[in-house]
Design a protein around this motif. Structure first.
Motif, PDB file in Angstrom:
ATOM      1  N   TYR A 169      -6.527   4.044   8.248  1.00 54.52           N
ATOM      2  CA  TYR A 169      -5.192   3.583   8.604  1.00 54.52           C
ATOM      3  C   TYR A 169      -4.897   3.898  10.077  1.00 54.52           C
ATOM      4  O   TYR A 169      -5.456   4.842  10.653  1.00 54.52           O
ATOM      5  CB  TYR A 169      -4.132   4.292   7.758  1.00 54.52           C
ATOM      6  CG  TYR A 169      -4.214   4.008   6.278  1.00 54.52           C
ATOM      7  CD1 TYR A 169      -3.539   2.926   5.721  1.00 54.52           C
ATOM      8  CD2 TYR A 169      -4.959   4.818   5.429  1.00 54.52           C
ATOM      9  CE1 TYR A 169      -3.600   2.663   4.359  1.00 54.52           C
ATOM     10  CE2 TYR A 169      -5.036   4.565   4.067  1.00 54.52           C
ATOM     11  CZ  TYR A 169      -4.352   3.485   3.538  1.00 54.52           C
ATOM     12  OH  TYR A 169      -4.419   3.222   2.204  1.00 54.52           O
TER      13      TYR A 169
ATOM     14  N   VAL B 127       1.692   7.357   8.753  1.00 51.99           N
ATOM     15  CA  VAL B 127       0.836   6.194   8.519  1.00 51.99           C
ATOM     16  C   VAL B 127       1.624   4.919   8.801  1.00 51.99           C
ATOM     17  O   VAL B 127       2.744   4.740   8.300  1.00 51.99           O
ATOM     18  CB  VAL B 127       0.302   6.188   7.071  1.00 51.99           C
ATOM     19  CG1 VAL B 127      -0.558   4.956   6.834  1.00 51.99           C
ATOM     20  CG2 VAL B 127      -0.500   7.455   6.813  1.00 51.99           C
TER      21      VAL B 127
ATOM     22  N   ASP C 173       0.866  -1.174   0.000  1.00 49.27           N
ATOM     23  CA  ASP C 173       0.000   0.000   0.000  1.00 49.27           C
ATOM     24  C   ASP C 173       0.904   1.226   0.000  1.00 49.27           C
ATOM     25  O   ASP C 173       1.726   1.414   0.900  1.00 49.27           O
ATOM     26  CB  ASP C 173      -0.881  -0.025   1.258  1.00 49.27           C
ATOM     27  CG  ASP C 173      -1.980   1.034   1.195  1.00 49.27           C
ATOM     28  OD1 ASP C 173      -1.697   2.134   0.678  1.00 49.27           O
ATOM     29  OD2 ASP C 173      -3.082   0.754   1.674  1.00 49.27           O
TER      30      ASP C 173
ATOM     31  N   ARG D 270     -10.982  -0.934   4.851  1.00 43.44           N
ATOM     32  CA  ARG D 270     -11.238  -0.240   3.590  1.00 43.44           C
ATOM     33  C   ARG D 270     -12.723  -0.259   3.306  1.00 43.44           C
ATOM     34  O   ARG D 270     -13.365  -1.312   3.426  1.00 43.44           O
ATOM     35  CB  ARG D 270     -10.471  -0.912   2.450  1.00 43.44           C
ATOM     36  CG  ARG D 270     -10.686  -0.244   1.087  1.00 43.44           C
ATOM     37  CD  ARG D 270      -9.891  -0.947  -0.002  1.00 43.44           C
ATOM     38  NE  ARG D 270     -10.161  -0.397  -1.305  1.00 43.44           N
ATOM     39  CZ  ARG D 270      -9.537   0.651  -1.841  1.00 43.44           C
ATOM     40  NH1 ARG D 270      -8.605   1.257  -1.136  1.00 43.44           N
ATOM     41  NH2 ARG D 270      -9.837   1.091  -3.036  1.00 43.44           N
TER      42      ARG D 270
ATOM     43  N   THR E 299     -10.374   4.717   3.048  1.00 45.41           N
ATOM     44  CA  THR E 299      -9.598   3.684   3.725  1.00 45.41           C
ATOM     45  C   THR E 299      -9.126   4.245   5.064  1.00 45.41           C
ATOM     46  O   THR E 299      -8.719   5.402   5.140  1.00 45.41           O
ATOM     47  CB  THR E 299      -8.391   3.257   2.884  1.00 45.41           C
ATOM     48  OG1 THR E 299      -8.861   2.767   1.629  1.00 45.41           O
ATOM     49  CG2 THR E 299      -7.599   2.151   3.580  1.00 45.41           C
TER      50      THR E 299
ATOM     51  N   GLU F 187      -0.701  -4.651   9.450  1.00 47.34           N
ATOM     52  CA  GLU F 187       0.020  -4.823   8.186  1.00 47.34           C
ATOM     53  C   GLU F 187       1.507  -4.619   8.422  1.00 47.34           C
ATOM     54  O   GLU F 187       1.939  -3.576   8.923  1.00 47.34           O
ATOM     55  CB  GLU F 187      -0.492  -3.802   7.170  1.00 47.34           C
ATOM     56  CG  GLU F 187       0.225  -3.834   5.837  1.00 47.34           C
ATOM     57  CD  GLU F 187      -0.003  -5.137   5.097  1.00 47.34           C
ATOM     58  OE1 GLU F 187       0.959  -5.947   5.063  1.00 47.34           O
ATOM     59  OE2 GLU F 187      -1.119  -5.341   4.591  1.00 47.34           O
TER      60      GLU F 187
ATOM     61  N   ALA G 159      -2.216   5.438  12.444  1.00 46.06           N
ATOM     62  CA  ALA G 159      -1.146   6.421  12.242  1.00 46.06           C
ATOM     63  C   ALA G 159      -0.687   6.944  13.597  1.00 46.06           C
ATOM     64  O   ALA G 159      -1.341   6.741  14.629  1.00 46.06           O
ATOM     65  CB  ALA G 159      -1.624   7.570  11.354  1.00 46.06           C
TER      66      ALA G 159
ATOM     67  N   ILE H  11       1.391   3.313   3.290  1.00 52.65           N
ATOM     68  CA  ILE H  11       2.133   2.851   4.454  1.00 52.65           C
ATOM     69  C   ILE H  11       3.477   3.578   4.509  1.00 52.65           C
ATOM     70  O   ILE H  11       4.245   3.576   3.554  1.00 52.65           O
ATOM     71  CB  ILE H  11       2.352   1.327   4.398  1.00 52.65           C
ATOM     72  CG1 ILE H  11       1.009   0.588   4.248  1.00 52.65           C
ATOM     73  CG2 ILE H  11       3.085   0.857   5.647  1.00 52.65           C
ATOM     74  CD1 ILE H  11       0.045   0.820   5.379  1.00 52.65           C
TER      75      ILE H  11
ATOM     76  N   LYS I   6      -8.624   8.548   8.394  1.00 57.53           N
ATOM     77  CA  LYS I   6      -9.517   8.096   7.323  1.00 57.53           C
ATOM     78  C   LYS I   6      -9.226   8.931   6.084  1.00 57.53           C
ATOM     79  O   LYS I   6      -9.380  10.147   6.098  1.00 57.53           O
ATOM     80  CB  LYS I   6     -10.970   8.267   7.771  1.00 57.53           C
ATOM     81  CG  LYS I   6     -12.013   7.708   6.820  1.00 57.53           C
ATOM     82  CD  LYS I   6     -13.398   7.822   7.465  1.00 57.53           C
ATOM     83  CE  LYS I   6     -14.473   7.158   6.633  1.00 57.53           C
ATOM     84  NZ  LYS I   6     -15.795   7.230   7.295  1.00 57.53           N
TER      85      LYS I   6
ATOM     86  N   TYR J 190      -8.540  14.019   4.247  1.00 55.36           N
ATOM     87  CA  TYR J 190      -8.383  13.074   5.344  1.00 55.36           C
ATOM     88  C   TYR J 190      -9.156  13.549   6.574  1.00 55.36           C
ATOM     89  O   TYR J 190      -9.507  14.727   6.714  1.00 55.36           O
ATOM     90  CB  TYR J 190      -6.902  12.885   5.701  1.00 55.36           C
ATOM     91  CG  TYR J 190      -6.239  14.100   6.302  1.00 55.36           C
ATOM     92  CD1 TYR J 190      -6.273  14.328   7.682  1.00 55.36           C
ATOM     93  CD2 TYR J 190      -5.574  15.014   5.504  1.00 55.36           C
ATOM     94  CE1 TYR J 190      -5.664  15.448   8.237  1.00 55.36           C
ATOM     95  CE2 TYR J 190      -4.958  16.134   6.051  1.00 55.36           C
ATOM     96  CZ  TYR J 190      -5.017  16.349   7.422  1.00 55.36           C
ATOM     97  OH  TYR J 190      -4.416  17.440   7.977  1.00 55.36           O
TER      98      TYR J 190
ATOM     99  N   SER K 159      -0.130   1.382   9.352  1.00 53.25           N
ATOM    100  CA  SER K 159      -0.724   0.163   8.793  1.00 53.25           C
ATOM    101  C   SER K 159      -2.168   0.443   8.428  1.00 53.25           C
ATOM    102  O   SER K 159      -2.743   1.447   8.854  1.00 53.25           O
ATOM    103  CB  SER K 159      -0.638  -0.997   9.800  1.00 53.25           C
ATOM    104  OG  SER K 159      -1.383  -0.702  10.964  1.00 53.25           O
ATOM    105  N   ARG K 160      -2.739  -0.453   7.626  1.00 52.75           N
ATOM    106  CA  ARG K 160      -4.127  -0.293   7.211  1.00 52.75           C
ATOM    107  C   ARG K 160      -5.046  -1.038   8.165  1.00 52.75           C
ATOM    108  O   ARG K 160      -4.778  -2.174   8.551  1.00 52.75           O
ATOM    109  CB  ARG K 160      -4.324  -0.821   5.779  1.00 52.75           C
ATOM    110  CG  ARG K 160      -5.695  -0.505   5.209  1.00 52.75           C
ATOM    111  CD  ARG K 160      -5.760  -0.801   3.726  1.00 52.75           C
ATOM    112  NE  ARG K 160      -5.748  -2.231   3.466  1.00 52.75           N
ATOM    113  CZ  ARG K 160      -5.695  -2.762   2.264  1.00 52.75           C
ATOM    114  NH1 ARG K 160      -5.617  -1.980   1.201  1.00 52.75           N
ATOM    115  NH2 ARG K 160      -5.691  -4.076   2.114  1.00 52.75           N
TER     116      ARG K 160
END
Length: 638
Positions: free
Chosen positions: A34, A21, A8, A27, A32, A379, A36, A11, A48, A93, A23-24
């Motif tokens: 993440y 950021v 991604d 989605r 999406t 992730e 952070a 990341i 987001k 975001y 990891s995710r």
């Protein structure tokens, strides 16, 4: 063969110079989410980020900003807090508090249905947050289990106000229905209008699903479900699950009434009603079900039971005692003994209830916040092993490093985990962390001389370019493989890395021979074969007719489609007019003039007399056109 998912690009990115950021998390259709780190405040947050393909859609951007504004207006323990909202380049975001845990949907997937007590706990929290929203004039419009977050520490919060609108008046969508079809109220289906009572309807459907393990309406197509919402009444949960208490039946039917006027006006009214009935739904409380009430049947007048007095309870018939006329004797002792037995049985029941409550509480703690709680595997692909280990341990897992080949992830980096990133697993369980050792070195099959399709099948462990390289060959039949090239364009050796890039060189047959063909036909044949044509200067030829190809020269070796062939075309014979050399010239002068014009000279005069003799005869005659190089005879005739 397992390969790592594509990385991604978000990341590791620093958003707006502040949010790193990591990891995710999830989605969705619009954005999406993440995990952070807020570098300024040194805390973990959920960020987001709206999908890039929606960045130019003003409708989605407006809805995304509306979510931030709607949620920011709410400050309540049961609503996900919004910290920040902004734009970084073309990326919109939204920064929210990070709640490690699961959603109500995840819980329903694992346990199918919930107990009445669990349902009441979740309804209480959701209604509290929703009441705050309704008080602030906000209609959520997308209530569903996916938007109810169950944190690992036991907190329950309502999130995702992406469809929220002001509720100062009925809000019409003006477009396709928004929200999830399974939870749409009848007025949204029929008129596209939503207010606080539409949220109440959706919450009633959620309560039904928690109590029964299924939604009230199902269908093969969304319009079938929408039709049922608009034209049918939601059944009582007890029709599917008889153990559901009557109080919850009534609450669900009240919330899901088809007529909005028959529902609670907002979440606060429904919350107040829930808290009224809640004590009777707890263990040890008097639970009234739809078909069992406590009945006392008295035979005779007065306050004193006669011999015909019977007491019925939900658990079955009670003790039917008898008294003598004066109220004394063995019957009184029997009643005393029965009372003692009931009291002792009550102690045991109390102890059992306390034990069960303790077990329930312990189980709830174990699966909610303790070692048995579910957590999302973060992730870690393409991270360094030490960093990935810290990430997994922070999420509550034990880590077992395992080496494996990976054709995509460079050696020394993490190529994935088992369970995979994004999956739910028990806290404290072991997650295998796969550390890449690079691609596996494999033997390369010999496919030279095979048809292209067969060669591709034999080279399935490698990445063969979709477009093969054509090459003309007089020795290899068209369509067969001539060679296999590596990533540098050199012939591949006996071994090559797994999934390494290869290119097939496939024969295009021989270059069409065109010498001796008319120039137009020769050009057509070469261009049909995929070659380019250029022309050299034409040449005179006494053997090749005019406009016929004399030579076809390859400008590359080997020849490939797109290369060039240079054609030399005949201009026909080289004709020259014979000059007149018999008037006033010596033989020597005549010879010089004829040779300069390209002729061969013959004469019957000895060379030592050529300077003094005047030519008088020539053949061919002066003025004739003959091929250059023809012999011309110049003789002396006295």
């Amino acid at each position: 063969m397992t390969t790592a998912p594509p990385a991604d690009p978000m990341i590791g990115r620093l958003v707006d110079g502040r949010y790193q950021v990591r990891s995710r998390i999830a989605r969705g259709g619009m954005a999406t989410v993440y995990l952070a780190t807020d570098l300024r405040l040194e805390r973990r947050v959920a960020i987001k980020i709206m999908h890039g393909h929606l960045a130019d859609d003003n409708t989605f951007k407006t809805r995304f900003v509306q979510e931030a504004r709607s949620a920011a207006r709410l400050a309540h323990p049961n609503v996900v807090n919004v910290f920040d909202q902004g734009q970084d380049a073309d990326m919109a975001y939204l920064v929210m508090e990070y709640l490690p845990g699961i959603t109500l949907r995840d819980l329903l997937k694992d346990y199918k249905r919930l107990t009445p007590e669990q349902t009441v706990d979740i309804l209480d929290a959701v209604l509290s947050g929703l009441a705050a929203a309704h008080k602030a004039g906000i209609v959520h419009r997308d209530l569903k289990p996916e938007n109810v977050l169950l944190a690992d520490d036991g907190r329950i919060k309502l999130g995702d106000f992406g469809l929220a609108r002001a509720a100062s008046a009925n809000t019409a969508t003006g477009q396709a229905l928004l929200g999830t079809i399974a939870y749409l109220s009848p007025e949204l289906v029929t008129r596209g209008v939503a207010d606080a009572r539409s949220d109440i309807y959706a919450l009633g459907i959620m309560a039904y699903e928690m109590l029964t393990g299924e939604q009230p309406y199902v269908g093969e197509a969304p319009m079938q479900i929408a039709y049922q919402h608009a034209n049918e009444s939601v059944p009582a949960p007890s029709t599917r699950m008889p153990s559901v208490p009557a109080e919850l039946d009534e609450l669900v039917l009240w919330a899901t009434a088809r007529d909005p006027d028959e529902r609670p006006a907002d979440a606060r009214i429904m919350l107040d009603r829930l808290r009224e009935i809640e004590p009777g739904l707890r263990p040890g409380g008097a639970v009234r079900t739809a078909s069992h009430d406590t009945l006392v049947l008295v035979g005779g007048a007065g306050d004193v039971p006669t011999a015909e007095t019977r007491v019925l309870s939900p658990g079955g018939p009670g003790l039917a005692g008898t008294l003598t006329d004066d109220g004394e004797g063995d019957d009184a002792d029997a009643l005393t003994d029965a009372a003692n037995r009931r009291r002792n049985r009550g102690y045991w029941l109390l102890a059992l209830v306390l034990l069960l409550a303790g077990l329930a509480g312990g189980t709830g703690w174990y699966f909610g916040a303790g070692p048995g709680a579910l957590a999302t595997v973060p992730e870690t692909a393409e991270m360094l092993p030490q960093n990935a280990t810290l990430e997994l341990e922070e999420a509550g897992f034990r880590v077992e490093p395992v080496e494996r080949h990976d054709p995509v992830v460079p050696a020394g980096q993490v190529s994935g985990t088992d369970p995979a990133a994004g999956d739910l697993a028990r806290r404290g369980s072991t997650v295998q962390m796969f550390v890449s050792t690079g691609p596996q070195i494999l033997a390369v099959p010999d496919v030279v001389g095979q048809p292209e399709a067969d060669a591709r099948a034999a080279l399935d462990d490698f990445t063969v370019a979709d477009d093969s390289a054509g090459q003309f060959s007089a020795d290899v039949e068209q369509g067969l493989v001539i060679a296999v090239l590596d990533a540098d364009g050199a012939p591949v050796g006996d071994e090559y890395p797994e999934r390494g890039a290869l290119t097939l060189v496939v024969s295009a047959g021989r270059v069409p021979p065109v010498e001796g063909l008319a120039v137009g036909e020769a050009q057509s044949r070469l261009e049909d074969a995929g070659l380019k044509v250029e022309f050299a200067d034409g040449q005179f030829s006494n053997e090749v007719p005019v406009d016929v190809v004399i030579t076809a020269d390859w400008l590359s070796d080997p020849m490939k489609p797109g290369d060039t062939v240079r054609l030399t075309v005949s201009k026909g014979p080289d004709l020259v007019e014979v000059p007149n050399v018999i008037t006033g010239q010596t033989i020597a002068e005549a010879r010089a003039q004829l040779e300069e014009a390209g002729f061969v000279v013959a004469s019957n005069v000895p060379s030592f007399l050529e300077g003094a003799v005047v030519a008088s005869v020539q053949d061919p005659a002066a003025g004739e056109s003959v091929v250059r190089g023809t012999e011309v005879t110049v003789n002396f005739q006295p």
